[in-house]
Design an enzyme around this catalytic site. Sequence first.
Site, PDB file in Angstrom:
ATOM      1  N   CYS A  55     -38.750 -17.878   8.998  1.00  0.00           N
ATOM      2  CA  CYS A  55     -40.012 -17.172   9.270  1.00  0.00           C
ATOM      3  C   CYS A  55     -39.862 -15.672   9.483  1.00  0.00           C
ATOM      4  O   CYS A  55     -40.420 -14.879   8.723  1.00  0.00           O
ATOM      5  CB  CYS A  55     -40.669 -17.783  10.506  1.00  0.00           C
ATOM      6  SG  CYS A  55     -41.103 -19.505  10.262  1.00  0.00           S
TER       7      CYS A  55
HETATM    8  N1  LIG Z   1     -39.402 -23.961  10.241  1.00  0.00           N
HETATM    9  C1  LIG Z   1     -40.183 -23.304  11.064  1.00  0.00           C
HETATM   10  O1  LIG Z   1     -39.795 -23.066  12.188  1.00  0.00           O
HETATM   11  C2  LIG Z   1     -41.575 -22.857  10.655  1.00  0.00           C
HETATM   12  C3  LIG Z   1     -42.444 -22.425  11.660  1.00  0.00           C
HETATM   13  C4  LIG Z   1     -43.736 -22.032  11.316  1.00  0.00           C
HETATM   14  C5  LIG Z   1     -44.123 -22.045   9.975  1.00  0.00           C
HETATM   15  N2  LIG Z   1     -43.256 -22.444   9.003  1.00  0.00           N
HETATM   16  C6  LIG Z   1     -43.741 -22.459   7.630  1.00  0.00           C
HETATM   17  O2  LIG Z   1     -44.017 -23.795   7.238  1.00  0.00           O
HETATM   18  C7  LIG Z   1     -43.734 -23.989   5.844  1.00  0.00           C
HETATM   19  C8  LIG Z   1     -42.720 -25.108   5.672  1.00  0.00           C
HETATM   20  O3  LIG Z   1     -41.512 -24.733   6.306  1.00  0.00           O
HETATM   21  P1  LIG Z   1     -40.399 -25.769   6.699  1.00  0.00           P
HETATM   22  O4  LIG Z   1     -39.490 -25.062   7.648  1.00  0.00           O
HETATM   23  O5  LIG Z   1     -40.977 -27.065   7.090  1.00  0.00           O
HETATM   24  O6  LIG Z   1     -39.647 -25.954   5.291  1.00  0.00           O
HETATM   25  P2  LIG Z   1     -38.548 -27.083   4.922  1.00  0.00           P
HETATM   26  O7  LIG Z   1     -37.757 -26.501   3.824  1.00  0.00           O
HETATM   27  O8  LIG Z   1     -37.885 -27.561   6.164  1.00  0.00           O
HETATM   28  O9  LIG Z   1     -39.419 -28.291   4.386  1.00  0.00           O
HETATM   29  C9  LIG Z   1     -40.212 -28.225   3.268  1.00  0.00           C
HETATM   30  C10 LIG Z   1     -40.144 -29.542   2.523  1.00  0.00           C
HETATM   31  O10 LIG Z   1     -41.063 -29.466   1.434  1.00  0.00           O
HETATM   32  C11 LIG Z   1     -40.515 -30.198   0.354  1.00  0.00           C
HETATM   33  N3  LIG Z   1     -41.207 -29.822  -0.870  1.00  0.00           N
HETATM   34  C12 LIG Z   1     -40.969 -28.823  -1.742  1.00  0.00           C
HETATM   35  N4  LIG Z   1     -41.867 -28.833  -2.735  1.00  0.00           N
HETATM   36  C13 LIG Z   1     -42.724 -29.846  -2.472  1.00  0.00           C
HETATM   37  C14 LIG Z   1     -43.865 -30.354  -3.121  1.00  0.00           C
HETATM   38  N5  LIG Z   1     -44.344 -29.810  -4.237  1.00  0.00           N
HETATM   39  N6  LIG Z   1     -44.493 -31.421  -2.594  1.00  0.00           N
HETATM   40  C15 LIG Z   1     -44.029 -31.977  -1.443  1.00  0.00           C
HETATM   41  N7  LIG Z   1     -42.941 -31.539  -0.790  1.00  0.00           N
HETATM   42  C16 LIG Z   1     -42.298 -30.494  -1.289  1.00  0.00           C
HETATM   43  C17 LIG Z   1     -39.049 -29.872   0.408  1.00  0.00           C
HETATM   44  O11 LIG Z   1     -38.287 -30.850  -0.276  1.00  0.00           O
HETATM   45  C18 LIG Z   1     -38.772 -29.839   1.918  1.00  0.00           C
HETATM   46  O12 LIG Z   1     -38.336 -31.093   2.403  1.00  0.00           O
HETATM   47  C19 LIG Z   1     -43.247 -22.634   5.349  1.00  0.00           C
HETATM   48  O13 LIG Z   1     -44.345 -21.920   4.839  1.00  0.00           O
HETATM   49  C20 LIG Z   1     -42.753 -21.967   6.614  1.00  0.00           C
HETATM   50  O14 LIG Z   1     -42.797 -20.552   6.504  1.00  0.00           O
HETATM   51  C21 LIG Z   1     -41.997 -22.870   9.323  1.00  0.00           C
END
Ligand SMILES: NC(=O)c1ccc[n+]([C@@H]2O[C@H](COP(=O)([O-])OP(=O)(O)OC[C@H]3O[C@@H](n4cnc5c(N)ncnc54)[C@H](O)[C@@H]3O)[C@@H](O)[C@H]2O)c1
Length: 418
Positions: A259
Amino acid sequence: MGISIILGQGYVGLPLAEALSEVGETVFGFDVNQGLVDNLNAGRSHVDDVSHEGVAKMIAAGYRATTDPADIAKADTVVICVPTPLNQSGGPDMSYVESAAALAAANLKPGALVVLESTTYPGTTTNLLRPLLEEGGRVLDKDFHLAFSPERIDPGNQKFNIRNTPKVVGGESPESGRLAVAYYSRFVSQIHQTKGTKEAETAKLLENTYRHVNIALINELAMFCHALDIDVWEVVKAASSKPYGFQAFYPGPGVGGHCIPVDPAYLSFEVKRRLGADFRFIETAMDINSGMPRYVVSRIQAILNREGKPLNGSKVLLLGIIYMPDIADLRESPSLEIFEILIDDGADARFFDPHVATVRVAGDVREREADLQQAIIESDVVVVLQAHSAFNLDAIVNSSKTVFDTRGVLSGANVERL
Ligand SMILES: NC(=O)c1ccc[n+]([C@@H]2O[C@H](COP(=O)([O-])OP(=O)(O)OC[C@H]3O[C@@H](n4cnc5c(N)ncnc54)[C@H](O)[C@@H]3O)[C@@H](O)[C@H]2O)c1
């Protein structure tokens, strides 16, 4: 109770699935990663904030991980939690959101609510998601509902979780907003509703830009304080005694995670694209924070130099290479760049992190030191990059020749702090 499908079962999507499952929702966890889906269905979690027992409980309550887009058609609510990284040129990579939204559009149950949770630039819900969902003549609030609600998960935080952290929700229309607020109210204690989706999108970017800019401010102050022989940690402590108008931020080896280093770029990119303007605060903060790994190496070099040793060939032990304490997520960790620079400069660099067994740096897979105590004794300088609670800090100081502490947690005659 209804049926939800969460697209993306990562750090954001899996805890959301757990929270929904706990309040009686039937949850499908959709992901494109077959291995991850198989693991979840076998009761194994890959996310710090969800335990294996947590996944087992979810399964017992009807949760199922899936790679089958046909499951989308069963859901009353579709929540999109897919990655939003940067592309090769440093701009938003919307390919994951686009593909997830296309899957939702192709399989949507009539009347379903779609919520985007991925962090993104202002206007994404209206200009990217809505047209995809309107394809085939669907009409907002008649055939589907649409909202944006940013995730605020703080990995490893023992106090604040998805249930007790207020949630921002913005509807694409008043009706969509009302439905989305009702949805999240079932498992989040407090909802803050915005006028629309772009305010909710921008609020998330403000939160992370605020952190990024303030970390840069304190990092720059730390560099000047060092040059002026002022203890920056004492300075922050003293300023923190003010009970209003000041929030403490601490220096460190750079910013990491999915992030903080990424989200401000989504904001500055959009300002540039739409207005042709530079978001100067963001540009400056990025410049400072991305320069911290090299600055850390320069300080290591200066410490060795004082002892008559060159960086080249010296034994440097990096302790804690994750960007946050007590978690196992290595993404964008600035320690990896520090490791890489040290190796490029000829240092005999090694690492130990209780949460990381191997790491890929400079094209090679490196294993953590097998014997921490032995590695500390043999090193010319020990660098604390992350103060995980598993570390015995006194033992580190007592066994080291010299310690460079980038987290301000150590003291002693052989300790130099950032
Ligand atoms: N990790 C954090 O602390 C955090 C906090 C706030 C916001 N975010 C935001 O949340 C969003 C997700 O982040 P995250 O950390 O969970 O990512 P992540 O990489 O942990 O998980 C994302 C998942 O989405 C899957 N994926 C990819 N393409 C896909 C599709 N077309 N359909 C379904 N699944 C699919 C991936 O295989 C992966 O398992 C991002 O925009 C991130 O910026 C993350």
